[in-house]
Design a protein around this motif. Structure first.
Motif, PDB file in Angstrom:
ATOM      1  N   ILE A 104      56.014  -7.649 -29.825  1.00 14.91           N
ATOM      2  CA  ILE A 104      57.236  -7.085 -30.415  1.00 14.91           C
ATOM      3  C   ILE A 104      58.244  -8.218 -30.538  1.00 14.91           C
ATOM      4  O   ILE A 104      58.670  -8.795 -29.537  1.00 14.91           O
ATOM      5  N   TYR A 105      58.598  -8.550 -31.759  1.00 12.04           N
ATOM      6  CA  TYR A 105      59.649  -9.531 -32.015  1.00 12.04           C
ATOM      7  C   TYR A 105      60.967  -8.773 -32.056  1.00 12.04           C
ATOM      8  O   TYR A 105      61.148  -7.875 -32.882  1.00 12.04           O
ATOM      9  N   ASP A 106      61.901  -9.131 -31.173  1.00 12.54           N
ATOM     10  CA  ASP A 106      63.160  -8.408 -31.165  1.00 12.54           C
ATOM     11  C   ASP A 106      64.268  -9.235 -30.530  1.00 12.54           C
ATOM     12  O   ASP A 106      64.060 -10.375 -30.111  1.00 12.54           O
ATOM     13  N   THR A 107      65.449  -8.631 -30.507  1.00 16.77           N
ATOM     14  CA  THR A 107      66.614  -9.218 -29.858  1.00 16.77           C
ATOM     15  C   THR A 107      67.113  -8.186 -28.863  1.00 16.77           C
ATOM     16  O   THR A 107      67.642  -7.140 -29.261  1.00 16.77           O
ATOM     17  N   GLU A 108      66.922  -8.450 -27.599  1.00 16.92           N
ATOM     18  CA  GLU A 108      67.261  -7.467 -26.567  1.00 16.92           C
ATOM     19  C   GLU A 108      68.749  -7.141 -26.609  1.00 16.92           C
ATOM     20  O   GLU A 108      69.591  -8.023 -26.743  1.00 16.92           O
ATOM     21  N   ASN A 121      54.702  -2.522 -20.476  1.00 22.93           N
ATOM     22  CA  ASN A 121      53.960  -3.672 -19.950  1.00 22.93           C
ATOM     23  C   ASN A 121      52.682  -3.975 -20.730  1.00 22.93           C
ATOM     24  O   ASN A 121      51.911  -4.856 -20.345  1.00 22.93           O
ATOM     25  N   LYS A 122      52.485  -3.257 -21.833  1.00 24.93           N
ATOM     26  CA  LYS A 122      51.278  -3.464 -22.636  1.00 24.93           C
ATOM     27  C   LYS A 122      51.562  -4.258 -23.908  1.00 24.93           C
ATOM     28  O   LYS A 122      50.673  -4.427 -24.751  1.00 24.93           O
ATOM     29  N   VAL A 123      52.800  -4.723 -24.057  1.00 27.14           N
ATOM     30  CA  VAL A 123      53.159  -5.545 -25.209  1.00 27.14           C
ATOM     31  C   VAL A 123      53.835  -6.827 -24.717  1.00 27.14           C
ATOM     32  O   VAL A 123      54.353  -6.887 -23.594  1.00 27.14           O
ATOM     33  N   GLU A 124      53.817  -7.821 -25.572  1.00 29.38           N
ATOM     34  CA  GLU A 124      54.534  -9.074 -25.303  1.00 29.38           C
ATOM     35  C   GLU A 124      55.793  -9.092 -26.153  1.00 29.38           C
ATOM     36  O   GLU A 124      55.732  -8.905 -27.375  1.00 29.38           O
ATOM     37  N   PHE A 125      56.936  -9.297 -25.527  1.00 25.78           N
ATOM     38  CA  PHE A 125      58.191  -9.374 -26.263  1.00 25.78           C
ATOM     39  C   PHE A 125      58.474 -10.825 -26.644  1.00 25.78           C
ATOM     40  O   PHE A 125      58.446 -11.716 -25.786  1.00 25.78           O
ATOM     41  N   VAL A 126      58.730 -11.033 -27.921  1.00 22.36           N
ATOM     42  CA  VAL A 126      59.028 -12.371 -28.437  1.00 22.36           C
ATOM     43  C   VAL A 126      60.489 -12.373 -28.891  1.00 22.36           C
ATOM     44  O   VAL A 126      60.840 -11.687 -29.861  1.00 22.36           O
ATOM     45  N   PRO A 127      61.370 -13.094 -28.204  1.00 25.04           N
ATOM     46  CA  PRO A 127      62.792 -13.077 -28.576  1.00 25.04           C
ATOM     47  C   PRO A 127      63.041 -13.764 -29.912  1.00 25.04           C
ATOM     48  O   PRO A 127      62.443 -14.804 -30.214  1.00 25.04           O
ATOM     49  N   VAL A 128      63.907 -13.163 -30.704  1.00 21.91           N
ATOM     50  CA  VAL A 128      64.308 -13.713 -32.002  1.00 21.91           C
ATOM     51  C   VAL A 128      65.803 -14.012 -31.950  1.00 21.91           C
ATOM     52  O   VAL A 128      66.603 -13.131 -31.602  1.00 21.91           O
ATOM     53  N   ASP A 129      66.189 -15.223 -32.282  1.00 19.37           N
ATOM     54  CA  ASP A 129      67.594 -15.645 -32.232  1.00 19.37           C
ATOM     55  C   ASP A 129      68.311 -15.210 -33.512  1.00 19.37           C
ATOM     56  O   ASP A 129      68.473 -15.992 -34.447  1.00 19.37           O
ATOM     57  N   PRO A 141      63.475  -4.863 -34.976  1.00 19.77           N
ATOM     58  CA  PRO A 141      62.244  -5.383 -34.399  1.00 19.77           C
ATOM     59  C   PRO A 141      61.121  -5.485 -35.422  1.00 19.77           C
ATOM     60  O   PRO A 141      61.206  -4.932 -36.523  1.00 19.77           O
ATOM     61  N   MET A 142      60.060  -6.178 -35.029  1.00 19.47           N
ATOM     62  CA  MET A 142      58.826  -6.241 -35.800  1.00 19.47           C
ATOM     63  C   MET A 142      57.660  -6.226 -34.824  1.00 19.47           C
ATOM     64  O   MET A 142      57.713  -6.871 -33.776  1.00 19.47           O
ATOM     65  N   LEU A 143      56.637  -5.492 -35.187  1.00 18.72           N
ATOM     66  CA  LEU A 143      55.419  -5.406 -34.385  1.00 18.72           C
ATOM     67  C   LEU A 143      54.333  -6.255 -35.027  1.00 18.72           C
ATOM     68  O   LEU A 143      54.105  -6.157 -36.246  1.00 18.72           O
ATOM     69  N   GLU A 144      53.687  -7.094 -34.232  1.00 20.77           N
ATOM     70  CA  GLU A 144      52.541  -7.862 -34.707  1.00 20.77           C
ATOM     71  C   GLU A 144      51.318  -7.458 -33.887  1.00 20.77           C
ATOM     72  O   GLU A 144      51.307  -7.603 -32.659  1.00 20.77           O
ATOM     73  N   LEU A 145      50.301  -6.946 -34.560  1.00 12.94           N
ATOM     74  CA  LEU A 145      49.085  -6.519 -33.891  1.00 12.94           C
ATOM     75  C   LEU A 145      48.190  -7.718 -33.588  1.00 12.94           C
ATOM     76  O   LEU A 145      48.393  -8.814 -34.099  1.00 12.94           O
ATOM     77  N   ASP A 146      47.177  -7.477 -32.769  1.00 16.47           N
ATOM     78  CA  ASP A 146      46.298  -8.571 -32.343  1.00 16.47           C
ATOM     79  C   ASP A 146      45.553  -9.207 -33.512  1.00 16.47           C
ATOM     80  O   ASP A 146      45.164 -10.379 -33.445  1.00 16.47           O
ATOM     81  N   ASP A 147      45.353  -8.444 -34.596  1.00 16.95           N
ATOM     82  CA  ASP A 147      44.650  -8.999 -35.750  1.00 16.95           C
ATOM     83  C   ASP A 147      45.585  -9.687 -36.743  1.00 16.95           C
ATOM     84  O   ASP A 147      45.163 -10.115 -37.813  1.00 16.95           O
TER      85      ASP A 147
END
Length: 206
Positions: free
Chosen positions: A3-7, A26-34, A55-61
Motif C-alpha cells: 500500500i503506497y500512502d501518506t499516513e 500486518n499482511k501488507v507492506e506500507f510504502v510511504p509517499v512524500d 493510496p495505491m495498492l500494488e499486488l504481488d504480480d
C-alpha cells in the motif's frame, strides 16, 4: 502486497481502517509517499498510478489498483471477516449508495474546500485554485453532515444495522473536516454519537 500512502491523510486512512477491520494490517507492506515533496506527481509514481494520488495498492504480480473504493473492494474480497461492502445485492447497493453520498458530499466536498478556498498544501502543490468553488463545496459538506445526521436518526450505521465502508468514508471525511476547520455542528447529535461509537472501534482506537 504493498500500500503506497501518506499516513495521516484522509483517503489513506480509509484503506487503513478497512485493513484493520479485516484483521489484515500486518499482511501488507506500507510504502510511504512524500506527497508534500511532490513524489506522487513524479514520473515513476505516475507510471504506477496515472491519477497521481494516494493510496495505491500494488499486488504481488505488479498489478496496481488506485481509488479508495476499488482498493477497499479488493481488500474486502481477499481477506476474511465480515464484509464491508455487503453480501446481498440489496445490501451492496445500499452500502454503495451511502458510500458515494459520504464520499462526494463530505470527503470530496471538504477536499475541494481545503484545496481551493484555503492555502491547502501550499503554493507548490496548489497550482490552481478557485475560492468560489471551494466555498460552495463547503456548503455542500455542511448539508451532507445534516443529511447523515437524519439517516442516523433511524439507523445504527449509515447503511443499516452493520458497519460498512460507508461509515469508514464518512468517519474519515469528518476527520478531514476537523483538519480543514469545517464546523461539525453540535446540534447534529445523531452524527456526533455515531462518530464517538465508530471512533471506539478497535480498527480506529487501536
Amino acid at each position: 502486497m504493498k500500500i503506497y500512502d501518506t499516513e495521516g491523510f484522509p483517503n489513506p486512512l480509509r484503506v487503513r481502517i478497512a485493513l484493520a477491520e479485516k484483521g489484515a494490517t500486518n499482511k501488507v507492506e506500507f510504502v510511504p509517499v512524500d506527497v508534500m515533496g511532490g513524489e506522487h506527481r513524479s514520473d515513476a509514481f505516475k507510471t504506477k498510478n496515472p491519477d497521481a494520488t494516494v493510496p495505491m495498492l500494488e499486488l504481488d504480480d505488479g498489478t496496481c489498483i488506485a481509488q479508495c473504493n476499488a482498493i477497499t473492494e479488493y481488500i474486502d474480497g481477499v481477506f476474511d471477516g465480515p464484509s464491508l461492502m455487503g453480501t446481498t445485492p440489496a445490501e451492496r447497493a445500499r452500502i454503495a449508495m451511502m458510500n458515494l453520498r459520504a464520499e462526494n458530499g463530505l470527503m470530496n466536498a471538504v477536499g475541494a474546500y481545503f484545496h481551493h478556498a484555503t492555502p491547502g498544501l501550499g503554493p507548490d502543490l496548489e497550482t490552481w485554485q478557485c475560492a468560489e468553488w471551494g466555498n460552495k463545496q463547503k456548503e455542500i459538506a455542511s448539508a451532507t453532515m445534516a443529511y447523515l445526521d437524519s439517516v442516523l436518526a433511524d439507523n445504527e450505521f449509515l447503511a443499516g444495522d452493520s458497519f460498512s465502508v460507508a461509515d469508514i468514508t464518512a468517519f474519515a471525511g469528518l476527520g478531514f473536516a476537523d483538519f480543514a476547520k469545517v464546523d461539525i455542528p453540535e446540534s447534529l447529535t445523531n452524527l456526533q454519537a455515531w462518530r464517538a461509537k465508530v471512533a471506539a472501534r478497535p480498527s480506529i482506537a487501536g
